[in-house]
Write a protein that holds these residues in place. Structure first.
Motif, PDB file in Angstrom:
ATOM      1  N   SER A 140       0.861  -1.189   0.000  1.00 21.36           N
ATOM      2  CA  SER A 140       0.000   0.000   0.000  1.00 21.36           C
ATOM      3  C   SER A 140       0.891   1.230   0.000  1.00 21.36           C
ATOM      4  O   SER A 140       1.863   1.311   0.750  1.00 21.36           O
ATOM      5  CB  SER A 140      -0.932   0.000   1.215  1.00 21.36           C
ATOM      6  OG  SER A 140      -0.237  -0.287   2.409  1.00 21.36           O
ATOM      7  N   ARG A 144      -2.684   3.341  -3.334  1.00 21.07           N
ATOM      8  CA  ARG A 144      -2.552   2.355  -4.408  1.00 21.07           C
ATOM      9  C   ARG A 144      -2.157   1.013  -3.800  1.00 21.07           C
ATOM     10  O   ARG A 144      -1.228   0.943  -2.985  1.00 21.07           O
ATOM     11  CB  ARG A 144      -1.501   2.803  -5.423  1.00 21.07           C
ATOM     12  CG  ARG A 144      -1.805   4.166  -6.021  1.00 21.07           C
ATOM     13  CD  ARG A 144      -0.707   4.641  -6.957  1.00 21.07           C
ATOM     14  NE  ARG A 144       0.597   4.765  -6.305  1.00 21.07           N
ATOM     15  CZ  ARG A 144       0.932   5.785  -5.533  1.00 21.07           C
ATOM     16  NH1 ARG A 144       0.067   6.759  -5.289  1.00 21.07           N
ATOM     17  NH2 ARG A 144       2.135   5.847  -4.993  1.00 21.07           N
ATOM     18  N   THR A 171      -0.720  -2.721  -4.680  1.00 26.52           N
ATOM     19  CA  THR A 171      -0.062  -3.546  -5.689  1.00 26.52           C
ATOM     20  C   THR A 171       0.376  -4.861  -5.046  1.00 26.52           C
ATOM     21  O   THR A 171       0.382  -4.992  -3.824  1.00 26.52           O
ATOM     22  CB  THR A 171       1.159  -2.828  -6.294  1.00 26.52           C
ATOM     23  OG1 THR A 171       2.062  -2.455  -5.230  1.00 26.52           O
ATOM     24  CG2 THR A 171       0.736  -1.583  -7.051  1.00 26.52           C
ATOM     25  N   ARG A 172       0.743  -5.815  -5.886  1.00 22.37           N
ATOM     26  CA  ARG A 172       1.137  -7.129  -5.405  1.00 22.37           C
ATOM     27  C   ARG A 172       2.646  -7.317  -5.505  1.00 22.37           C
ATOM     28  O   ARG A 172       3.286  -6.773  -6.406  1.00 22.37           O
ATOM     29  CB  ARG A 172       0.439  -8.221  -6.216  1.00 22.37           C
ATOM     30  CG  ARG A 172      -1.067  -8.145  -6.193  1.00 22.37           C
ATOM     31  CD  ARG A 172      -1.662  -9.170  -7.148  1.00 22.37           C
ATOM     32  NE  ARG A 172      -3.121  -9.074  -7.197  1.00 22.37           N
ATOM     33  CZ  ARG A 172      -3.890  -9.816  -7.991  1.00 22.37           C
ATOM     34  NH1 ARG A 172      -3.327 -10.714  -8.798  1.00 22.37           N
ATOM     35  NH2 ARG A 172      -5.199  -9.671  -7.975  1.00 22.37           N
ATOM     36  N   GLU A 173       3.191  -8.094  -4.602  1.00 19.60           N
ATOM     37  CA  GLU A 173       4.615  -8.431  -4.634  1.00 19.60           C
ATOM     38  C   GLU A 173       4.767  -9.932  -4.406  1.00 19.60           C
ATOM     39  O   GLU A 173       4.177 -10.502  -3.489  1.00 19.60           O
ATOM     40  CB  GLU A 173       5.374  -7.662  -3.557  1.00 19.60           C
ATOM     41  CG  GLU A 173       6.869  -7.924  -3.567  1.00 19.60           C
ATOM     42  CD  GLU A 173       7.620  -7.031  -2.606  1.00 19.60           C
ATOM     43  OE1 GLU A 173       8.252  -6.062  -3.064  1.00 19.60           O
ATOM     44  OE2 GLU A 173       7.557  -7.281  -1.387  1.00 19.60           O
TER      45      GLU A 173
END
Length: 564
Positions: free
Chosen positions: A526, A533, A535-537
């Motif tokens: 985040s 936003r 996103t994925r890791e």
């Protein structure tokens, strides 16, 4: 202030100094970071919101620590013990690194004279630490290494240079004498955030200085957070006390308001039943499963657990007493600032993170608790962050004051509003994160409703300064405002991440998605303030461990070659 080595500008009422490394936070992670940086030759300043050595969650209590002998079978068993519970989000090479560093750190504590208890064979038992003795020793060692400690000096914002690198911080002196400067600046080549997690002023023992300040400062400088959905940690304790040590409740029987036993309730896997019952009625406990030998051990090992009972004349072994669950958020959760490298860098030049301020997903995935892994992580990540910051500082001189800009925004710069009430903001945030039906038992609709209200609060507070003038003009007002805004920001990162993870994994429980989804075995990052936003890791698997370990070793070697 003069004794701290600051320069004082009488025209502006501002204290200013320079250092190679600034550590913000004086708990175990902060003191290990300061010590590591000082031993590497850096000039170190440590600024603590309270009194380094006595404030924070560790200093107020005893804590278990993840200490395992360097034997292959024992280490593999230790790594496996939390892997499934944490939703398989931990990474093997990080667990190995922490086990190694923790073992080495406790060896140093022994050499420094920490009074570990001994078994019948006179061998030291290093599975736990008493917070007061531990932190008193760490403060003493840091000072002996040349670290300048600034007590009661909360930081408000980070400083950046024209290239966006973090180059120090600015904050308040809470106990400034009349005529002394009430605010300070430390210009530094590198900064370590070791400010702990966020417990939302829930009055859990030692946690009321832990309001997410470091998250906010780092995010304003461009850092991302990871695992903030794993933040629904509640500490079990007496309803009349702030003590949330849960170990002894393994020997407890729990009862509802009618005196009926709550079948399956417990301090570990049965805590959800307690939370469910508390939504409609009181819950009581009695430590009636402890025999005489266990009772004596309890009294000897954690005496402050019993102080509230003794003061009220309650025998917890024979009498029922009311219990509650206090939100401890990311203090016993696993979310925090994302780490971008083996030296605990955040990905923002010059900025490092350690302890509860950094994500612990790397070693325990989506589930942890009090002590144990958290204590080992504080020691280990603190050491690596201090090393990384020192190596970074060795390549850069401390900056001049000219050209530095404060990264802070909300509550620091904007339109003065006399009726702005930070206490009301705290209550509004607590109303969204405290209730079990919102945070323990989550569902998409409730999360979205909370976010709508939290986002509206953010839009209101992001551009105002309470009272006349700037927030820096009044020490108490400025600190309370930034704490409240940091809690607000933390709640938004938590719930935005929780809404995005449409499954139940680790301590993140979704009533509308009760099963674990194999396709969601990734970390959620985040980032952002006005617009968050997600996103994925990717999570590194065992097959990646060798490459990752080689990269960490190479980073260590490269960092110290440059420092040399």
């Amino acid at each position: 202030m003069a004794s701290n080595g600051f320069g004082f500008d009488r025209q502006t009422g501002h204290a200013d100094t320079a250092a190679d490394v600034l550590v913000i936070g004086g708990g175990p992670a902060g003191t290990w970071a300061a010590l590591a940086a000082a031993e590497a030759g850096a000039r170190v300043v440590l600024a603590d919101k309270g009194h380094c050595g006595t404030s924070g969650a560790t200093a107020a209590a005893g804590t278990a620590i993840w200490h395992v002998q360097p034997e292959r079978a024992a280490r593999e068993a230790a790594k496996a013990s939390r892997y499934e519970l944490g939703g398989r989000l931990a990474e093997p090479h990080w667990m190995d690194r922490v086990l190694d560093q923790t073992y080495a750190g406790l060896e140093r504590l022994s050499q420094w004279g920490y009074p570990f208890p001994r078994d019948a064979s006179a061998r030291e038992q290093r599975a736990s630490l008493q917070g007061p003795e531990y932190m008193r020793l760490m403060r003493r060692r840091a000072k002996a290494a040349g670290v300048r400690i600034l007590d009661h000096h909360p930081a408000l914002e980070l400083l950046r240079d024209e290239a966006g690198a973090v180059r120090g911080a600015r904050g308040l002196h809470r106990q400034a004498a009349d005529g002394a400067p009430a605010h300070w600046t430390v210009r530094a080549s590198a900064v370590v955030i070791a400010t702990g997690g966020c417990a939302f002023l829930s009055r859990a023992l030692g946690c009321n200085v832990l309001t997410g300040d470091g998250y906010l400062m780092a995010a304003e400088a461009g850092a991302a957070l990871s695992g903030m959905e794993f933040s629904s940690a509640y500490g079990l304790g007496p309803a009349f006390s702030s003590v949330t040590k849960s170990l002894f409740y393994q020997w407890a029987t729990f009862y509802d308001g009618l005196g009926q036993e709550i079948e399956g309730a417990g301090s570990a896997r049965g805590r959800g039943l307690i939370a469910k019952t508390l939504q409609t009625q009181a819950v009581y406990a009695r430590l009636d499963r402890a025999d005489a030998r266990v009772r004596a051990w309890m009294r000897a090992s954690q005496p402050n657990f019993f102080l509230p009972f003794d003061r009220l004349g309650i025998d917890p072994f024979t009498q029922r007493f009311p219990v509650t669950l206090r939100l401890e958020g990311t203090v016993r959760g696993t979310g925090g600032l994302r780490l971008a490298d083996a030296h605990c860098g955040t990905g923002v030049a010059g900025l490092y993170a350690a302890g509860d301020a950094a994500t612990r997903e790397l070693i325990c995935g989506g589930f942890t608790g009090g002590g144990s892994h958290n204590a080992a992580w504080a020691l280990s990540s603190g050491w690596w962050a201090g090393q990384g910051a020192a190596a970074h500082a060795a390549r850069r001189a401390p900056p001049a004051a000219a050209g530095l800009q404060g990264a802070g925004s909300a509550g620091l710069r904007g339109e003065p509003v006399a009726e702005a009430d930070s206490a009301a903001l705290v209550q509004a945030v607590q109303a969204e994160v405290f209730p079990y039906e919102r945070n323990w038992f989550r569902d998409g609709e409730a999360l979205a409703q909370s976010l709508q209200r939290l986002d509206a609060l953010w839009q209101h507070w992001r551009g105002i300064v309470p009272g006349a003038g700037t927030a820096l003009s009044t020490t108490g007002q400025a600190l309370r405002t930034r704490e409240a805004i940091a809690m607000l920001a933390t709640a938004r990162w938590m719930y935005r991440s929780a809404l995005a993870r449409t499954e139940t994994r680790g301590m993140h429980r979704r009533l509308d998605h009760p099963a674990l989804d194999e396709a969601q075995r990734y970390r959620l990052l985040s980032q952002g303030l006005d617009e968050i936003r997600i996103t994925r890791e990717r999570v590194a698997d065992a097959a990646d461990a060798a490459d990752a370990a080689d990269a960490a070793d190479a980073a260590d070697a490269a960092g110290w070659q440059e420092a040399a």
